[in-house]
Design a protein around this motif. Structure first.
Motif, PDB file in Angstrom:
ATOM      1  N   LEU A 125       0.576  -1.506   0.205  1.00 42.19           N
ATOM      2  CA  LEU A 125       0.370   0.102  -0.068  1.00 42.19           C
ATOM      3  C   LEU A 125       0.632   1.357  -0.027  1.00 42.19           C
ATOM      4  N   LYS A 126       1.934   0.904   1.170  1.00 43.83           N
ATOM      5  CA  LYS A 126       2.831   2.342   0.980  1.00 43.83           C
ATOM      6  C   LYS A 126       3.353   2.957  -0.125  1.00 43.83           C
ATOM      7  N   GLU A 127       4.397   1.257  -1.381  1.00 48.37           N
ATOM      8  CA  GLU A 127       4.638   1.424  -2.871  1.00 48.37           C
ATOM      9  C   GLU A 127       3.366   2.000  -3.619  1.00 48.37           C
ATOM     10  N   MET A 128       2.372   1.734  -3.397  1.00 47.55           N
ATOM     11  CA  MET A 128       1.349   2.392  -4.140  1.00 47.55           C
ATOM     12  C   MET A 128       0.824   3.841  -4.075  1.00 47.55           C
ATOM     13  N   GLU A 129       1.270   4.127  -2.959  1.00 43.96           N
ATOM     14  CA  GLU A 129       0.945   5.534  -2.431  1.00 43.96           C
ATOM     15  C   GLU A 129       2.113   6.120  -3.186  1.00 43.96           C
ATOM     16  N   GLN A 130       2.886   5.586  -3.369  1.00 37.28           N
ATOM     17  CA  GLN A 130       4.420   7.056  -3.326  1.00 37.28           C
ATOM     18  C   GLN A 130       4.830   6.868  -4.336  1.00 37.28           C
ATOM     19  N   ASN A 131       3.823   5.729  -5.993  1.00 36.83           N
ATOM     20  CA  ASN A 131       4.168   5.791  -6.923  1.00 36.83           C
ATOM     21  C   ASN A 131       2.436   6.792  -7.608  1.00 36.83           C
ATOM     22  N   THR A 133       2.249   9.817  -5.662  1.00 42.76           N
ATOM     23  CA  THR A 133       2.391  10.858  -6.303  1.00 42.76           C
ATOM     24  C   THR A 133       3.459  11.410  -7.109  1.00 42.76           C
ATOM     25  N   LYS A 134       4.604  10.021  -7.700  1.00 43.59           N
ATOM     26  CA  LYS A 134       5.361  10.248  -8.356  1.00 43.59           C
ATOM     27  C   LYS A 134       4.377  10.683  -9.738  1.00 43.59           C
ATOM     28  N   ALA A 135       3.704  10.388 -10.217  1.00 41.30           N
ATOM     29  CA  ALA A 135       2.842  10.065 -11.197  1.00 41.30           C
ATOM     30  C   ALA A 135       2.519  11.686 -11.815  1.00 41.30           C
TER      31      ALA A 135
END
Length: 135
Positions: A125-131, A133-135
């Motif tokens: 979930l953290k990784e999805m959230e970081q992705n 914010t990068k997009a």
């Protein structure tokens, strides 16, 4: 490798997932939309929605809900627990549902500790959230 070998495997999975995720709750229109999205995500034709709804609305016991899962691949069983953990974490119900999740792990013979599954899901979930914010 395709995890679900047949359409029936996917239907059983989605029936089980939605039945457990909505157990003890009143079914609302927004929940119906979630189920339709799940059907779409798993490539299940809409004509199976009524079958899934009838199972969700009858409020079976956990044992009855999980029974069709017994014949499925162990990886599908693990995926079920991971998705349930994710649903309950995101909805803020994890603590309330933890005993049920432990029972499900035991009934499905999942030999991975629930806390390890929770940690894996939390990291995803953290990784999805970081992705996002990068997009």
């Amino acid at each position: 490798m395709e995890l679900f070998k047949t359409l029936e495997d996917r239907i059983i999975y989605v029936e089980t997932l939605t039945s457990i995720a909505t157990s003890g709750e009143k079914i609302t229109e927004s929940q119906k939309m979630v189920v339709y999205n799940i059907l779409k995500n798993y490539g299940i034709p809409e004509e199976y929605a009524s079958r899934i709804w009838s199972k969700v609305q009858k409020k079976y016991s956990i044992e009855e809900i999980l029974q069709p899962m017994e014949a499925l691949d162990p990886n599908i069983k693990l995926l079920l627990v991971q998705e349930l953990v994710m649903i309950f974490l995101v909805s803020g119900k994890y603590k309330d549902e933890k005993a049920k999740l432990l029972q499900i792990c035991k009934m499905l013979n999942i030999n991975i500790k629930l806390e390890a599954i929770k940690e894996h899901v939390t990291n995803a979930l953290k990784e999805m959230e970081q992705n996002k914010t990068k997009a």
